[in-house]
Design an enzyme around this catalytic site. Structure first.
Site, PDB file in Angstrom:
ATOM      1  CG  MET A   1      -7.730  -2.027 -24.290  1.00  0.00           C
ATOM      2  SD  MET A   1      -9.134  -3.017 -23.747  1.00  0.00           S
ATOM      3  CE  MET A   1     -10.403  -1.782 -23.600  1.00  0.00           C
TER       4      MET A   1
ATOM      5  CG  HIS B   1      -5.575   6.577 -25.796  1.00  0.00           C
ATOM      6  ND1 HIS B   1      -6.750   6.571 -26.511  1.00  0.00           N
ATOM      7  CD2 HIS B   1      -5.694   5.578 -24.887  1.00  0.00           C
ATOM      8  CE1 HIS B   1      -7.540   5.616 -26.062  1.00  0.00           C
ATOM      9  NE2 HIS B   1      -6.932   4.996 -25.063  1.00  0.00           N
TER      10      HIS B   1
HETATM   11  P1  AMP Z   1      -8.060   2.197 -22.955  1.00  0.00           P
HETATM   12  O1  AMP Z   1      -7.484   2.194 -24.327  1.00  0.00           O
HETATM   13  O2  AMP Z   1      -9.426   2.802 -22.878  1.00  0.00           O
HETATM   14  O3  AMP Z   1      -7.922   0.889 -22.241  1.00  0.00           O
HETATM   15  O4  AMP Z   1      -7.171   3.208 -22.130  1.00  0.00           O
HETATM   16  C1  AMP Z   1      -5.771   3.151 -22.154  1.00  0.00           C
HETATM   17  C2  AMP Z   1      -5.242   4.145 -21.151  1.00  0.00           C
HETATM   18  O5  AMP Z   1      -5.711   5.451 -21.489  1.00  0.00           O
HETATM   19  C3  AMP Z   1      -5.717   3.863 -19.714  1.00  0.00           C
HETATM   20  O6  AMP Z   1      -4.643   4.096 -18.809  1.00  0.00           O
HETATM   21  C4  AMP Z   1      -6.832   4.856 -19.544  1.00  0.00           C
HETATM   22  O7  AMP Z   1      -7.037   5.223 -18.194  1.00  0.00           O
HETATM   23  C5  AMP Z   1      -6.318   6.033 -20.355  1.00  0.00           C
HETATM   24  N1  AMP Z   1      -7.413   6.916 -20.744  1.00  0.00           N
HETATM   25  C6  AMP Z   1      -8.592   6.579 -21.333  1.00  0.00           C
HETATM   26  N2  AMP Z   1      -9.376   7.667 -21.487  1.00  0.00           N
HETATM   27  C7  AMP Z   1      -8.684   8.716 -20.974  1.00  0.00           C
HETATM   28  C8  AMP Z   1      -8.962  10.117 -20.820  1.00  0.00           C
HETATM   29  N3  AMP Z   1     -10.101  10.654 -21.212  1.00  0.00           N
HETATM   30  N4  AMP Z   1      -8.013  10.891 -20.235  1.00  0.00           N
HETATM   31  C9  AMP Z   1      -6.830  10.356 -19.808  1.00  0.00           C
HETATM   32  N5  AMP Z   1      -6.515   9.051 -19.936  1.00  0.00           N
HETATM   33  C10 AMP Z   1      -7.428   8.241 -20.497  1.00  0.00           C
END
Ligand code: AMP
Length: 278
Positions: free
Chosen positions: A27, A34
């Protein structure tokens, strides 16, 4: 080859190329977590596509959709640095027809734990991920262990709907003091951040115990130390594939997961541990 930025599905279709393709759905408001997913994807494929889409379907009306951080120019820079081939960043109107009817039902599993506190959330997540899979047509997709129930739900969708896509779970990236990276951390004041550390500490201390009852009790006691500053939605010790609470005699992998609000910010975190016979 430079980074191709596709702002709609037509531009995405033109950006196709050969070899093994990995997708990293996000997102935006990209951080080290990321980046770690992108590196994992780069190591497993010739080309990496990153989607940047704040999905309105996965936010309830009372949630933070409109104030979710949007840092598109910085995000493109991150993708460029990580050797990403394509960024797919559609507008909401391009993703969803105004008269759309059909969506993915995440089932009973989508209504427990995180789903119990965020009604409709996993239906929204699975619907957008299925659409992204169809539009991008990756060979594999990488998701963070940070969103453990989301990862489990996506594995379930792939199995239940026979999607020909390999799902890779990638470890949670943390700050040196233990706080799991999240796009929402930027909302935390200095005081909030201190309280937020209780989540990872509770999980770490809980995971040092050996029986489900002791693990839950110990983690809960650490959360309680934060008093009223931390508003806990749930703390569960569950089977990582089903998110059902494990019994006292369970053996095998388990996920200790927590969700709590600090100030106006909702945070989640989890650790994976293995329960062995006493
Ligand atoms: P988001 O943009 O928050 O929807 O996350 C996008 C992807 O990044 C999802 O697969 C999340 O699980 C992953 N993600 C978010 N935070 C972390 C983190 N601290 N460590 C590893 N992956 C993450």
């Amino acid at each position: 080859m430079g980074l191709i930025v596709a702002r709609n599905r037509e531009e995405l279709a033109k950006a196709s190329g050969g070899g093994r393709l990995a997708l990293v759905p996000t997102m935006g408001a990209l951080h080290e977590g990321h980046r770690s997913l992108m590196r994992d994807a780069c190591a497993r494929a010739n080309r990496v596509a990153v989607s940047i889409f704040v999905n309105p379907l996965q936010f309830a009306p009372n949630e933070d959709f409109s104030r979710y951080p949007r840092t598109f120019d910085d995000d493109l820079q991150v993708c460029e640095e990580e050797g990403v081939s394509v960024v797919f960043a559609p507008a909401a109107e391009d993703m969803y027809r105004h008269d759309r009817q059909v969506s993915v039902n995440s089932g009973e599993m989508g209504r427990i734990v995180e789903g119990a506190f965020r009604p409709g959330h996993f239906d929204g997540v699975l619907t957008v991920v299925l659409k992204l899979f169809h539009l991008v047509q990756p060979d594999l997709a990488v998701f963070g262990q940070k969103d453990a129930q989301q990862l489990a739900m996506i594995r379930r969708m792939v199995a239940d709907l026979d999607l020909p896509i390999e799902i890779v779970g990638s470890p949670t990236v943390r700050e040196p003091d233990g706080l799991a990276l999240s796009s929402r951390n930027r909302y935390l004041s200095e005081d909030d951040r201190r309280v937020a550390l209780t989540l990872s500490r509770a999980l770490r201390v809980g995971a040092g115990e050996f029986t489900p009852a002791k693990i839950r009790e110990t983690a809960r006691a650490v959360l309680d130390e934060a008093g009223g500053a931390l508003d806990v939605d749930y703390l569960v010790l569950a089977d990582p594939a089903t998110f059902l609470e494990v019994s006292e005699t369970y053996e095998g992998p388990a996920v200790l997961a927590v969700a709590a609000r600090v100030g106006g910010t909702r945070l989640i975190d989890n650790v994976i541990l293995t329960l062995s016979p006493a």
